[in-house]
Write a protein that holds these residues in place. Structure first.
Motif, short mmCIF file in Angstrom:
data_model
loop_
_atom_site.label_atom_id
_atom_site.label_comp_id
_atom_site.label_asym_id
_atom_site.label_seq_id
_atom_site.Cartn_x
_atom_site.Cartn_y
_atom_site.Cartn_z
N ILE A 258 0.81 -1.16 0.04
CA ILE A 258 0.06 0.11 0.00
C ILE A 258 0.98 1.17 0.10
O ILE A 258 1.78 1.35 0.69
N GLY A 259 0.66 2.24 -0.82
CA GLY A 259 1.37 3.34 -0.77
C GLY A 259 0.86 4.48 -1.51
O GLY A 259 -0.13 4.73 -2.32
N TYR A 260 1.31 5.70 -1.06
CA TYR A 260 0.82 6.80 -1.71
C TYR A 260 1.97 8.14 -1.41
O TYR A 260 2.56 8.17 -0.09
N LYS A 261 2.39 8.77 -2.18
CA LYS A 261 3.47 9.64 -2.35
C LYS A 261 4.83 8.90 -1.54
O LYS A 261 5.32 8.20 -1.83
N ILE B 75 -7.69 9.43 1.76
CA ILE B 75 -7.30 9.08 0.30
C ILE B 75 -7.67 7.64 -0.07
O ILE B 75 -7.43 7.32 -1.17
N PHE B 76 -8.02 6.71 0.93
CA PHE B 76 -8.03 5.37 0.62
C PHE B 76 -9.20 5.63 -0.42
O PHE B 76 -9.44 4.31 -1.24
#
Length: 110
Positions: A13-16, A82-83
Motif C-alpha cells: 500500500i502506498g501513496y507519495k 485518500i483510501f
C-alpha cells in the motif's frame, strides 16, 4: 469447472512518500467470490471481498467490500481520506481487465 483455491499474497500500500507491505490470504471461489484475509502488516484489521451476483448467463454484478483500520493512528489519519481514491483505482483496474477479457459484456455501471 474451476475449484476453490487459495494463496498468500504480499501486497504494498502506498501513496507519495508512504509505502508499507502487508500479507493476505486470498481465497478464490470461481464464479462466486474472492475473500481476502489479513495475515500481517500495518493494519489492526483488514477485511476485503468481491462477490459475483449472476444476472444472466453472461452477466454478473460485482459487489466489492473493504473495511480496515491501521495500527498507528497517525497513519490512519493520513491514509483514510485518500483510501477512497485507492478503492476507485482498484475497481477501475478490475473493470478494465474484465473489458479486456470479455469486451462485449462489461457495462460501465457503478
Amino acid at each position: 469447472m474451476w475449484q476453490e483455491s487459495n494463496f498468500t499474497a504480499d501486497l504494498t500500500i502506498g501513496y507519495k512518500f508512504f509505502h508499507d507491505q502487508y500479507t493476505s490470504k486470498v481465497i478464490l471461489k470461481p464464479s462466486e467470490r474472492i475473500d481476502v484475509e489479513y495475515v500481517n502488516g500495518p493494519f489492526k484489521h483488514l477485511k476485503n471481498y468481491w462477490i459475483f451476483h449472476p444476472i444472466s448467463e453472461t452477466e454478473c454484478e460485482v459487489e466489492f467490500y473493504i473495511d480496515f483500520q491501521f495500527n498507528a493512528s497517525l497513519l490512519e489519519g493520513f491514509i483514510t481520506p485518500i483510501f477512497s481514491e485507492a478503492v476507485k483505482t482498484i475497481i477501475n483496474a478490475f473493470k478494465k481487465r474484465a473489458e479486456e477479457i470479455y469486451p462485449s459484456t462489461v457495462s460501465s455501471a457503478g
